[in-house]
Design a protein around this motif. Structure first.
Motif, short mmCIF file in Angstrom:
data_model
loop_
_atom_site.label_atom_id
_atom_site.label_comp_id
_atom_site.label_asym_id
_atom_site.label_seq_id
_atom_site.Cartn_x
_atom_site.Cartn_y
_atom_site.Cartn_z
N VAL A 184 0.85 -1.19 0.00
CA VAL A 184 0.00 0.00 0.00
C VAL A 184 0.88 1.24 0.00
N SER A 185 0.39 2.27 -0.61
CA SER A 185 1.08 3.56 -0.62
C SER A 185 0.20 4.58 0.08
N THR A 186 0.83 5.55 0.72
CA THR A 186 0.13 6.58 1.45
C THR A 186 0.82 7.91 1.25
N ASP A 187 0.03 8.97 1.32
CA ASP A 187 0.58 10.33 1.20
C ASP A 187 1.06 10.87 2.54
N ARG A 188 0.83 10.11 3.58
CA ARG A 188 1.26 10.54 4.90
C ARG A 188 2.75 10.25 5.11
N THR A 189 3.37 11.09 5.89
CA THR A 189 4.77 10.85 6.25
C THR A 189 4.87 9.95 7.47
N ASN A 190 3.84 9.94 8.29
CA ASN A 190 3.80 9.08 9.46
C ASN A 190 2.89 7.88 9.14
N THR A 191 3.49 6.71 9.09
CA THR A 191 2.74 5.51 8.68
C THR A 191 2.33 4.65 9.86
N ASP A 192 2.42 5.16 11.07
CA ASP A 192 2.06 4.37 12.25
C ASP A 192 0.60 3.96 12.19
N GLY A 193 0.32 2.68 12.35
CA GLY A 193 -1.03 2.15 12.41
C GLY A 193 -1.65 1.80 11.07
N ILE A 194 -1.03 2.22 9.96
CA ILE A 194 -1.63 1.93 8.66
C ILE A 194 -1.54 0.44 8.34
N ALA A 195 -0.40 -0.17 8.61
CA ALA A 195 -0.24 -1.59 8.32
C ALA A 195 -1.24 -2.43 9.12
N ASP A 196 -1.42 -2.09 10.40
CA ASP A 196 -2.38 -2.84 11.22
C ASP A 196 -3.80 -2.63 10.74
N ALA A 197 -4.13 -1.39 10.31
CA ALA A 197 -5.48 -1.13 9.81
C ALA A 197 -5.76 -1.89 8.52
N VAL A 198 -4.77 -1.96 7.65
CA VAL A 198 -4.94 -2.72 6.39
C VAL A 198 -5.09 -4.20 6.69
N ARG A 199 -4.30 -4.70 7.61
CA ARG A 199 -4.38 -6.12 7.97
C ARG A 199 -5.75 -6.45 8.58
N ASP A 200 -6.27 -5.56 9.43
CA ASP A 200 -7.58 -5.78 10.03
C ASP A 200 -8.69 -5.74 8.98
N ALA A 201 -8.58 -4.82 8.01
CA ALA A 201 -9.59 -4.72 6.96
C ALA A 201 -9.62 -5.97 6.10
N ILE A 202 -8.46 -6.48 5.77
CA ILE A 202 -8.40 -7.70 4.95
C ILE A 202 -8.88 -8.90 5.75
N SER A 203 -8.56 -8.96 7.03
CA SER A 203 -9.04 -10.07 7.86
C SER A 203 -10.55 -10.04 7.97
N HIS A 204 -11.13 -8.85 8.09
CA HIS A 204 -12.59 -8.74 8.13
C HIS A 204 -13.21 -9.21 6.81
N ARG A 205 -12.59 -8.86 5.69
CA ARG A 205 -13.11 -9.29 4.40
C ARG A 205 -12.97 -10.81 4.24
N LEU A 206 -11.90 -11.40 4.73
CA LEU A 206 -11.74 -12.85 4.69
C LEU A 206 -12.80 -13.54 5.54
N ASP A 207 -13.19 -12.93 6.66
CA ASP A 207 -14.26 -13.49 7.48
C ASP A 207 -15.58 -13.52 6.71
N GLN A 208 -15.79 -12.53 5.84
CA GLN A 208 -17.01 -12.51 5.03
C GLN A 208 -16.95 -13.52 3.90
N ILE A 209 -15.78 -13.68 3.29
CA ILE A 209 -15.64 -14.60 2.17
C ILE A 209 -15.59 -16.05 2.64
N THR A 210 -14.99 -16.31 3.78
CA THR A 210 -14.80 -17.64 4.37
C THR A 210 -14.11 -18.61 3.42
N PRO A 211 -12.85 -18.35 3.05
CA PRO A 211 -12.13 -19.30 2.20
C PRO A 211 -11.72 -20.53 3.00
#
Length: 287
Positions: free
Chosen positions: A243-270
């Motif tokens: 992921v790319s961001t325009d922010r100079t401070n990237t704290d918490g972005i990786a965790d937020a992306v990981r949580d969003a994808i985990s939530h989507r995987l819970d919906q898809i249920t692979p």
């Protein structure tokens, strides 16, 4: 005046007829019942076969995004069994379906979904080369029969082959190339290749195409606050997200992306849940 009618003989009642429900009637009942299920899309195909007091249903339906395919199909089966029995008085066998989703550690022995590539490209190339070679030989043979000058002289080819020895460089190169080509084609036929359809959880056979699976995970990552762009690759049991961001401070972005994808995987249920790895590329500081 009151007239008393005679009571009919039960044997005569059995000979008067019986109620028969056609396949088309059950299909229409099931098609209507499908529309009553939450998460089912606007398209559904139903075929039914009635035998005695049992109705066998084959249903193909679409699932509205982002509803779970596995849970929706299980709910659809239970609802159809109940509604067909209520409206038609016919029993639908529980779990009567031909195809099952592959579980962890198991292989799907049969199924309508082609989970592996068809290898159409190497097969087409091989067929085209063989067809061209056969056509070339056929044209030369016809030219010789008609006593015309052939594209390639048979005598010149025979002389060249006769004067060639096995320890020469040309036969070694030609033999090595043919062996390498055969080995590549053999590996192409044996190795399974990447999955084109990824199985989802649930007793009914269901799956998501690799492209759609990747797109929905990428969309989940792109929707995170602060993310300006996202790329996702599926590598075996891993999902690598950049992921790319325009922010100079990237704290918490990786965790937020990981949580969003985990939530989507819970919906898809692979069936095979990938491990998510996130890489963040931040904009350079203006200073």
């Amino acid at each position: 005046m009151i007239t008393t009618l005679p009571t009919p003989d039960p044997a005569e009642l059995g000979e008067r007829g019986r109620l028969t429900i056609s396949d088309g009637t059950v299909e229409r009942i099931a098609a209507r019942a499908v529309t009553e299920i939450d998460g089912v899309g606007c398209t559904a195909e139903v075929t039914a076969k009635v035998s005695g007091g049992v109705a066998t249903l084959h249903v193909r339906l679409s699932v509205s995004y982002p509803a779970s395919v596995g849970r929706t199909t299980e709910n659809a089966r239970a609802h159809l069994m109940r509604r067909v029995e209520e409206l038609a008085g016919l029993a639908v066998p529980c779990g009567h379906h031909r195809h099952r989703t592959a579980r962890r550690g198991q292989r799907n022995q049969e199924g309508p979904v082609k989970r592996r590539p068809r290898r159409s490209t190497p097969a087409t190339l091989t067929a085209v080369v063989l067809l061209a070679a056969c056509a070339f030989v056929a044209v030369i043979a016809i030219q010789m029969i008609l006593e015309q000058t052939p594209w390639v002289s048979y005598q010149s080819v025979a002389d060249a082959v006769h004067n060639t020895h096995w320890n020469d460089l040309v036969p070694a190169i030609a033999g090595g190339g043919a062996a390498l080509l055969g080995f590549i084609l053999l590996l192409t036929a044996i190795l399974p290749g990447k999955r084109t359809v990824l199985p989802l959880e649930g007793e009914l056979d269901s799956g998501a195409s690799r492209c759609s699976y990747r797109s929905t995970l990428r969309a989940a990552a792109s929707a995170v606050d602060g993310v300006s762009g996202a790329k996702l690759k599926l590598k075996g049991r891993k999902a690598v997200v950049k992921v790319s961001t325009d922010r100079t401070n990237t704290d918490g972005i990786a965790d937020a992306v990981r949580d969003a994808i985990s939530h989507r995987l819970d919906q898809i249920t692979p069936v095979i849940r990938p491990d998510v790895k996130v890489k963040v590329h931040a904009a350079r500081s203006a200073s």
